[in-house]
Design a protein around this motif. Sequence first.
Motif, PDB file in Angstrom:
ATOM      1  N   GLY A 198     -14.745 -13.073  -4.669  1.00 37.38           N
ATOM      2  CA  GLY A 198     -13.643 -12.689  -3.863  1.00 37.38           C
ATOM      3  C   GLY A 198     -13.026 -11.561  -3.331  1.00 37.38           C
ATOM      4  N   LEU A 199     -13.764 -10.351  -2.751  1.00 40.02           N
ATOM      5  CA  LEU A 199     -13.376  -9.585  -2.902  1.00 40.02           C
ATOM      6  C   LEU A 199     -13.300  -9.241  -1.571  1.00 40.02           C
ATOM      7  N   SER A 200     -14.297  -9.952  -1.358  1.00 33.49           N
ATOM      8  CA  SER A 200     -13.959 -10.072   0.694  1.00 33.49           C
ATOM      9  C   SER A 200     -13.291 -10.215   1.513  1.00 33.49           C
ATOM     10  N   LYS A 201     -12.183 -11.208   1.083  1.00 32.98           N
ATOM     11  CA  LYS A 201     -10.942 -11.893   1.826  1.00 32.98           C
ATOM     12  C   LYS A 201      -9.942 -11.260   0.022  1.00 32.98           C
ATOM     13  N   ALA A 202      -9.810 -10.489  -0.145  1.00 31.19           N
ATOM     14  CA  ALA A 202      -9.085 -10.236  -0.737  1.00 31.19           C
ATOM     15  C   ALA A 202      -7.652 -10.067  -0.683  1.00 31.19           C
ATOM     16  N   THR A 203      -6.658 -10.668  -1.742  1.00 30.01           N
ATOM     17  CA  THR A 203      -5.350 -10.047  -1.366  1.00 30.01           C
ATOM     18  C   THR A 203      -4.773  -9.449  -1.961  1.00 30.01           C
ATOM     19  N   PRO A 204      -3.461  -7.928  -1.506  1.00 32.53           N
ATOM     20  CA  PRO A 204      -3.130  -7.172  -2.277  1.00 32.53           C
ATOM     21  C   PRO A 204      -3.642  -7.147  -3.883  1.00 32.53           C
ATOM     22  N   THR A 205      -3.029  -8.345  -3.813  1.00 33.26           N
ATOM     23  CA  THR A 205      -2.802  -9.282  -5.155  1.00 33.26           C
ATOM     24  C   THR A 205      -4.214  -9.381  -6.522  1.00 33.26           C
ATOM     25  N   TYR A 206      -4.816  -9.970  -5.355  1.00 32.17           N
ATOM     26  CA  TYR A 206      -6.126 -10.174  -6.011  1.00 32.17           C
ATOM     27  C   TYR A 206      -6.419  -8.365  -5.991  1.00 32.17           C
ATOM     28  N   LEU A 207      -6.951  -7.867  -5.309  1.00 31.25           N
ATOM     29  CA  LEU A 207      -7.060  -6.347  -5.671  1.00 31.25           C
ATOM     30  C   LEU A 207      -6.716  -5.250  -6.645  1.00 31.25           C
ATOM     31  N   SER A 208      -5.230  -5.988  -6.868  1.00 28.39           N
ATOM     32  CA  SER A 208      -4.466  -5.373  -7.513  1.00 28.39           C
ATOM     33  C   SER A 208      -4.880  -5.479  -9.374  1.00 28.39           C
ATOM     34  N   VAL A 209      -5.492  -7.226  -9.222  1.00 28.00           N
ATOM     35  CA  VAL A 209      -5.590  -7.518 -10.549  1.00 28.00           C
ATOM     36  C   VAL A 209      -7.139  -6.456 -10.796  1.00 28.00           C
ATOM     37  N   TYR A 210      -8.107  -6.670 -10.233  1.00 25.29           N
ATOM     38  CA  TYR A 210      -9.378  -6.341  -9.614  1.00 25.29           C
ATOM     39  C   TYR A 210      -9.342  -5.055 -10.256  1.00 25.29           C
ATOM     40  N   GLY A 211      -8.524  -3.749  -9.744  1.00 28.83           N
ATOM     41  CA  GLY A 211      -8.292  -2.726  -9.996  1.00 28.83           C
ATOM     42  C   GLY A 211      -7.781  -2.560 -11.397  1.00 28.83           C
ATOM     43  N   THR A 212      -6.755  -3.105 -11.674  1.00 25.26           N
ATOM     44  CA  THR A 212      -6.472  -2.543 -13.100  1.00 25.26           C
ATOM     45  C   THR A 212      -7.184  -3.163 -14.050  1.00 25.26           C
ATOM     46  N   LEU A 213      -7.759  -4.121 -13.689  1.00 26.37           N
ATOM     47  CA  LEU A 213      -8.927  -4.777 -14.506  1.00 26.37           C
ATOM     48  C   LEU A 213     -10.315  -3.269 -15.175  1.00 26.37           C
ATOM     49  N   PHE A 214     -10.135  -3.124 -14.178  1.00 30.27           N
ATOM     50  CA  PHE A 214     -11.620  -1.635 -14.261  1.00 30.27           C
ATOM     51  C   PHE A 214     -10.347  -0.252 -15.086  1.00 30.27           C
ATOM     52  N   LEU A 215      -9.257  -0.560 -14.718  1.00 31.39           N
ATOM     53  CA  LEU A 215      -8.910   0.649 -15.658  1.00 31.39           C
ATOM     54  C   LEU A 215      -8.909   0.089 -16.684  1.00 31.39           C
ATOM     55  N   THR A 216      -7.906  -1.169 -17.266  1.00 40.06           N
ATOM     56  CA  THR A 216      -8.350  -1.127 -19.100  1.00 40.06           C
ATOM     57  C   THR A 216     -10.309  -0.949 -19.122  1.00 40.06           C
ATOM     58  N   ASN A 259       3.405  -2.902  -7.035  1.00 39.02           N
ATOM     59  CA  ASN A 259       3.671  -3.980  -8.151  1.00 39.02           C
ATOM     60  C   ASN A 259       2.883  -5.519  -8.413  1.00 39.02           C
ATOM     61  N   HIS A 260       1.979  -5.357  -7.982  1.00 41.37           N
ATOM     62  CA  HIS A 260       1.390  -7.252  -7.592  1.00 41.37           C
ATOM     63  C   HIS A 260       1.342  -7.603  -9.208  1.00 41.37           C
ATOM     64  N   LEU A 261       1.749  -8.878  -9.255  1.00 39.10           N
ATOM     65  CA  LEU A 261       1.895  -9.626 -10.417  1.00 39.10           C
ATOM     66  C   LEU A 261       2.171  -8.639 -11.736  1.00 39.10           C
ATOM     67  N   TRP A 262       2.938  -7.666 -11.689  1.00 38.20           N
ATOM     68  CA  TRP A 262       2.851  -6.301 -12.668  1.00 38.20           C
ATOM     69  C   TRP A 262       2.484  -5.548 -13.200  1.00 38.20           C
ATOM     70  N   THR A 263       0.935  -5.485 -12.380  1.00 39.29           N
ATOM     71  CA  THR A 263       0.341  -4.448 -12.470  1.00 39.29           C
ATOM     72  C   THR A 263       0.378  -3.304 -12.079  1.00 39.29           C
ATOM     73  N   ALA A 264       1.646  -2.949 -11.578  1.00 39.00           N
ATOM     74  CA  ALA A 264       1.944  -1.306 -11.617  1.00 39.00           C
ATOM     75  C   ALA A 264       0.494  -0.843 -10.833  1.00 39.00           C
ATOM     76  N   PHE A 265      -0.337  -1.610 -10.223  1.00 39.26           N
ATOM     77  CA  PHE A 265      -1.524  -0.275  -9.869  1.00 39.26           C
ATOM     78  C   PHE A 265      -1.746   0.084  -8.288  1.00 39.26           C
ATOM     79  N   GLY A 266      -2.325   0.771  -8.675  1.00 38.76           N
ATOM     80  CA  GLY A 266      -2.243   1.828  -7.718  1.00 38.76           C
ATOM     81  C   GLY A 266      -2.701   3.624  -7.446  1.00 38.76           C
ATOM     82  N   PRO A 267      -2.697   4.167  -6.547  1.00 41.60           N
ATOM     83  CA  PRO A 267      -3.404   5.074  -6.389  1.00 41.60           C
ATOM     84  C   PRO A 267      -2.820   6.158  -8.460  1.00 41.60           C
ATOM     85  N   THR A 268      -1.430   6.235  -8.274  1.00 41.99           N
ATOM     86  CA  THR A 268      -1.223   6.726  -9.490  1.00 41.99           C
ATOM     87  C   THR A 268      -1.444   6.945 -10.685  1.00 41.99           C
TER      88      THR A 268
END
Length: 465
Positions: free
Chosen positions: A298-316, A349-358
Amino acid sequence: MTTARIGRSYFQPLPPQDWQVPREALDSVIAATYGHCAGTTRNTFPGSLPDSLAGRWSVPDAPDTLTIGERIAWKRRRRGMSQGVLAGLVGRTEDWLSKVENNKIHLDRLSVLRSLADCLDVSVGDLLGEPTMMQWSPDSGTRTVPALREALLDYRQLSPFLSTAEDEPVALPVLKSSVDDLWTAYQESQFGYVVNRLPAVLSDAQTAVRNSTGDDRDQARQALALTYQAAATLLTKLGETDLAWISAERGFHLAQDAGNPVVLGSLFRSLTHTLLATGRYADAVRLVEDAANFLEPGLSKATPTYLSVYGTLFLTGSVAASRSDNRAAAQTFLTEADSAARRIGQDANHLWTAFGPTNVAIHRVQAALELGDVQVAMDLAPGVDTSSLPAERRARHAIETARAYNAWNRTDDAMAALLNAEQFAPEQIRYHAASRNLVRTWVRRSRGTPSHQLTGLARRMQVAE
């Protein structure tokens, strides 16, 4: 009768038994007691039982005021191990273990704690002193985790046929607003409020699932899944790992039924957190890899919420990999998370992920500490500006910064970091295992004359002697 003392635990040896142990019996004792420790052989022990197995000991429960080192000593003596034996099993020296047990070394690298826990046949939480008893407050009331436990273990959830009465279902917009309120309060570190509200929101969401059909049922399932995730996230913070796993697993199955990949990805992260909380770091790494494979199409058409969930998963995942001493995987996960953050372009803070560069920067500090790269953590931590993030993230970074300062024996700076975070997130500082163990160790090292600031902090955290 002599009394051996470890911290504030007293061990009273009972009258010794007049027994002889054949070599075959000794081998069976070693196999049963230490066989799960890698590298344990018959030659690990010098032909006799470990010192305190020569008699029997009557040992009281370990009090909450023990430091990690004192708790290790307490568990070691319960298992009848000498310092030399346990140190050897984890590939360390007896002198190192002695310093840990006597609070001369503050041990908070979870990969090392996991090795010690495995060889002592206890959980990581047993060594960290979890779970933590929640203090009553105007927000929490006088029914805290036990009330949430009752809600999670209510047998009527097993089948709708077991429900004795049916409440009037709340409207879906009202339910979604309640779930949003829970997550907002959690991110503001208002743990008492969250634990107080969770049972009622769980009940409302369960009722909504039972009494809806079609798309409304999927929406209700998503709301219930996210409520279970909120419960799992809070319970993990409090060290209630078994309840956290129940919550995360139920939420995951509901997310599967609802068929929303974003919500399912969020619950993947929750399952990963519960694996981390139970010390199953390698399993957590594998779960992140499996979840990433699921989300990748789903990354090719990912929304910011999708990217936030995906990225936060890798942080964990980066935390899991670093606790497994898997440096390569930790770096790979951080790189993937950074790529997702760059696509979003800013903190969000999409879907309460607080995800981003910081948030990526925060996890670089945490991964460095877990890997033992204290200098790297010290170089990175002060430069991370968390002012735009929710209180929970800001406080979490403050705890990591305090850990880094403490590792360099800069106790005053470490304490200042915790005291500053206590101003905006008192409950997070009060209940997090890392901050509690830091303060316990500082109290011990003060040799009975702690500073006014330390005394006050320890008292507020209820870790004072």
